[in-house]
Design an enzyme around this catalytic site. Structure first.
Site, PDB file in Angstrom:
ATOM      1  N   GLY A   1     -27.572  21.353  23.029  1.00  0.00           N
ATOM      2  CA  GLY A   1     -27.050  22.262  23.390  1.00  0.00           C
ATOM      3  C   GLY A   1     -28.823  22.606  23.204  1.00  0.00           C
ATOM      4  O   GLY A   1     -29.190  23.959  23.946  1.00  0.00           O
TER       5      GLY A   1
ATOM      6  N   ASP B   1     -22.447  14.627  20.443  1.00  0.00           N
ATOM      7  CA  ASP B   1     -23.023  13.166  20.297  1.00  0.00           C
ATOM      8  C   ASP B   1     -22.151  12.447  19.780  1.00  0.00           C
ATOM      9  O   ASP B   1     -21.122  11.599  21.019  1.00  0.00           O
ATOM     10  CB  ASP B   1     -23.887  13.135  18.965  1.00  0.00           C
ATOM     11  CG  ASP B   1     -25.240  13.819  18.921  1.00  0.00           C
ATOM     12  OD1 ASP B   1     -25.773  13.987  20.143  1.00  0.00           O
ATOM     13  OD2 ASP B   1     -25.860  14.639  18.289  1.00  0.00           O
TER      14      ASP B   1
ATOM     15  N   GLY C   1     -24.623  24.184  20.397  1.00  0.00           N
ATOM     16  CA  GLY C   1     -24.952  24.076  18.620  1.00  0.00           C
ATOM     17  C   GLY C   1     -25.454  26.379  18.832  1.00  0.00           C
ATOM     18  O   GLY C   1     -24.693  26.416  18.439  1.00  0.00           O
TER      19      GLY C   1
ATOM     20  N   LYS D   1     -25.864  12.239  27.088  1.00  0.00           N
ATOM     21  CA  LYS D   1     -25.340  13.972  25.845  1.00  0.00           C
ATOM     22  C   LYS D   1     -26.339  14.647  26.635  1.00  0.00           C
ATOM     23  O   LYS D   1     -28.145  14.458  25.706  1.00  0.00           O
ATOM     24  CB  LYS D   1     -25.065  13.183  24.657  1.00  0.00           C
ATOM     25  CG  LYS D   1     -25.244  14.070  23.715  1.00  0.00           C
ATOM     26  CD  LYS D   1     -26.038  15.484  23.045  1.00  0.00           C
ATOM     27  CE  LYS D   1     -25.330  16.192  22.161  1.00  0.00           C
ATOM     28  NZ  LYS D   1     -26.430  16.360  21.802  1.00  0.00           N
TER      29      LYS D   1
HETATM   30  N1  LIG Z   1     -36.761  12.122  12.662  1.00  0.00           N
HETATM   31  C1  LIG Z   1     -36.928  12.898  13.637  1.00  0.00           C
HETATM   32  N2  LIG Z   1     -36.991  13.438  14.665  1.00  0.00           N
HETATM   33  C2  LIG Z   1     -37.112  14.253  15.902  1.00  0.00           C
HETATM   34  N3  LIG Z   1     -36.790  15.480  15.659  1.00  0.00           N
HETATM   35  C3  LIG Z   1     -35.759  15.173  14.776  1.00  0.00           C
HETATM   36  C4  LIG Z   1     -35.565  13.773  13.345  1.00  0.00           C
HETATM   37  N4  LIG Z   1     -34.954  14.669  12.509  1.00  0.00           N
HETATM   38  C5  LIG Z   1     -34.968  16.233  12.645  1.00  0.00           C
HETATM   39  N5  LIG Z   1     -34.805  16.021  14.071  1.00  0.00           N
HETATM   40  C6  LIG Z   1     -34.402  17.585  13.944  1.00  0.00           C
HETATM   41  O1  LIG Z   1     -33.141  17.261  14.970  1.00  0.00           O
HETATM   42  C7  LIG Z   1     -33.338  18.255  15.829  1.00  0.00           C
HETATM   43  C8  LIG Z   1     -32.505  18.092  17.285  1.00  0.00           C
HETATM   44  O2  LIG Z   1     -31.407  17.614  16.703  1.00  0.00           O
HETATM   45  P1  LIG Z   1     -30.357  18.946  17.342  1.00  0.00           P
HETATM   46  O3  LIG Z   1     -30.753  20.241  17.287  1.00  0.00           O
HETATM   47  O4  LIG Z   1     -29.072  18.847  17.123  1.00  0.00           O
HETATM   48  O5  LIG Z   1     -30.324  18.856  19.035  1.00  0.00           O
HETATM   49  P2  LIG Z   1     -29.118  18.616  20.230  1.00  0.00           P
HETATM   50  O6  LIG Z   1     -28.524  20.132  20.096  1.00  0.00           O
HETATM   51  O7  LIG Z   1     -30.101  18.593  21.056  1.00  0.00           O
HETATM   52  O8  LIG Z   1     -28.155  17.619  19.178  1.00  0.00           O
HETATM   53  C9  LIG Z   1     -34.762  17.960  16.543  1.00  0.00           C
HETATM   54  O9  LIG Z   1     -34.988  19.346  17.468  1.00  0.00           O
HETATM   55  C10 LIG Z   1     -35.634  17.938  14.942  1.00  0.00           C
HETATM   56  O10 LIG Z   1     -35.667  19.803  14.498  1.00  0.00           O
HETATM   57  C1  LIG Z   2     -17.437  19.864  14.775  1.00  0.00           C
HETATM   58  C2  LIG Z   2     -19.180  20.687  14.774  1.00  0.00           C
HETATM   59  O1  LIG Z   2     -20.577  20.580  14.547  1.00  0.00           O
HETATM   60  N1  LIG Z   2     -18.982  20.380  16.503  1.00  0.00           N
HETATM   61  C3  LIG Z   2     -20.281  21.187  17.559  1.00  0.00           C
HETATM   62  C4  LIG Z   2     -20.048  21.054  18.484  1.00  0.00           C
HETATM   63  C5  LIG Z   2     -21.007  21.589  19.159  1.00  0.00           C
HETATM   64  C6  LIG Z   2     -22.682  20.641  19.634  1.00  0.00           C
HETATM   65  O2  LIG Z   2     -22.075  19.304  18.822  1.00  0.00           O
HETATM   66  O3  LIG Z   2     -23.185  21.057  19.916  1.00  0.00           O
HETATM   67  P1  LIG Z   2     -25.036  19.912  19.777  1.00  0.00           P
HETATM   68  O4  LIG Z   2     -25.286  19.313  20.912  1.00  0.00           O
HETATM   69  O5  LIG Z   2     -25.975  21.708  20.433  1.00  0.00           O
HETATM   70  O6  LIG Z   2     -25.841  20.068  18.444  1.00  0.00           O
HETATM   71  C7  LIG Z   2     -20.178  22.848  17.047  1.00  0.00           C
HETATM   72  O7  LIG Z   2     -19.487  23.475  16.384  1.00  0.00           O
HETATM   73  O8  LIG Z   2     -21.469  22.671  16.608  1.00  0.00           O
END
Ligand SMILES: Nc1ncnc2c1ncn2[C@@H]1O[C@H](COP(=O)(O)OP(=O)(O)O)[C@@H](O)[C@H]1O
Ligand SMILES: CC(=O)N[C@@H](CCC(=O)OP(=O)(O)O)C(=O)O
Length: 257
Positions: free
Chosen positions: A10, A159, A41, A7
């Site tokens: 974004g 995810d 995202g 995975k």
């Molecule tokens: N305990 C933690 N350890 C690391 N990152 C965390 C934690 N809790 C929250 N985060 C946040 O989660 C983010 C990653 O998730 P997200 O922004 O959704 O990334 P992705 O786009 O890779 O799914 C990190 O950049 C950080 O800001």
């Molecule tokens: C339902 C829901 O929340 N869908 C996500 C799909 C994209 C995603 O998950 O992107 P990241 O991995 O960058 O967070 C969204 O719309 O943002």
């Protein structure tokens, strides 16, 4: 066949390092067939901003109206997917971009249409196309868009979509590549986590935001018998000399499959 589901968040697609691509090539040389599922995202948020639409999240899931869904699909399939496929190909990794709803790959249903709109969870994964692509040495690169049996599009957290793909393929390994080295506490990486420890970190607020669906999916994948489940960074080496670097999820001691 060794299968690895990656995975790609974004948050990291546009910042993937050279060492990330080297690690992918090393894993392919070691015989892994790789499926990428990606998010987007930040791309979605920036386009919503242009349309002056405020992003709304409930428990980490984007509230998806009909209007928002159009932008989600446009950005995931038209931008994030294109960027990742292009980067993989330009590093010599054969890749084919697919919308998750293409060919019935990801079929799902609404989670709570009243509350979240067109947000879904995956119920079925058609893995047939993956086999065909693997045979010719291609990596499928999937958006997390799925469709209902009636053909309505659904926005699925990436995810969760990756977790469903890993389970359907009975993958050997599932990696969540993101913009941090793994799960952190007080700025330090936690190298190993079991379910109880993870839940405690969510409860005390150390794990929050986008990390919550990631760790929950990681645990659910682990509980389906996939042994190697990790959160790793796309900015640094995540694989060196046969070793993965990041947070590894482990079964609780005394819990057997
Ligand atoms: N305990 C933690 N350890 C690391 N990152 C965390 C934690 N809790 C929250 N985060 C946040 O989660 C983010 C990653 O998730 P997200 O922004 O959704 O990334 P992705 O786009 O890779 O799914 C990190 O950049 C950080 O800001
Ligand atoms: C339902 C829901 O929340 N869908 C996500 C799909 C994209 C995603 O998950 O992107 P990241 O991995 O960058 O967070 C969204 O719309 O943002």
């Amino acid at each position: 066949m060794n299968i690895l589901v990656i995975k790609c968040g974004g948050s990291i697609i546009n910042e993937l390092s050279e060492s990330f691509f080297n690690s992918i090539k090393e894993l392919q040389n070691r015989g892994y067939h790789i499926v990428f599922v990606h998010g987007g995202g930040p791309d979605i948020n920036s386009m919503l901003e242009k349309f002056e639409i405020e992003p709304v999240f409930e428990d980490g899931l984007r509230k998806t109206t009909t209007e928002v869904l159009e932008i989600v699909e446009l950005m995931l399939a038209g931008k994030s997917n294109r960027s990742l496929v292009h980067k993989l190909e330009s590093h010599g990794i054969k890749a084919v971009g697919l919308n998750g709803s293409d060919g019935g790959i990801l079929t799902g249903d609404y989670i709570d249409e009243q509350k979240l709109g067109a947000v879904g969870e995956i119920q079925q994964v058609n893995t047939e196309l993956f086999g065909l692509l693997f045979e010719k040495g291609y990596c499928p690169v999937l958006t997390p868009i799925s469709s209902t049996e009636e053909g309505n599009k659904l926005n699925v957290n990436a995810d969760m979509a990756a977790g469903s793909v890993a389970k359907a393929l009975s993958a050997d390994m599932c990696l969540f590549v993101t913009d941090v080295q793994g799960v952190l506490k007080n700025g330090q990486i936690i190298e190993k986590l079991n379910e109880t420890e993870t839940k405690n970190l969510i409860m005390d607020g150390s794990i929050h935001g986008g990390m919550i669906p990631k760790v929950n999916t990681a645990l659910s994948v682990l509980n389906k018998g996939i042994e190697e489940v990790m959160i790793v960074s796309g900015k640094d080496h995540f694989y060196q000399g046969g070793q993965f670097i990041g947070t590894k999820f482990l079964q609780e001691e005394g819990v057997f499959q």
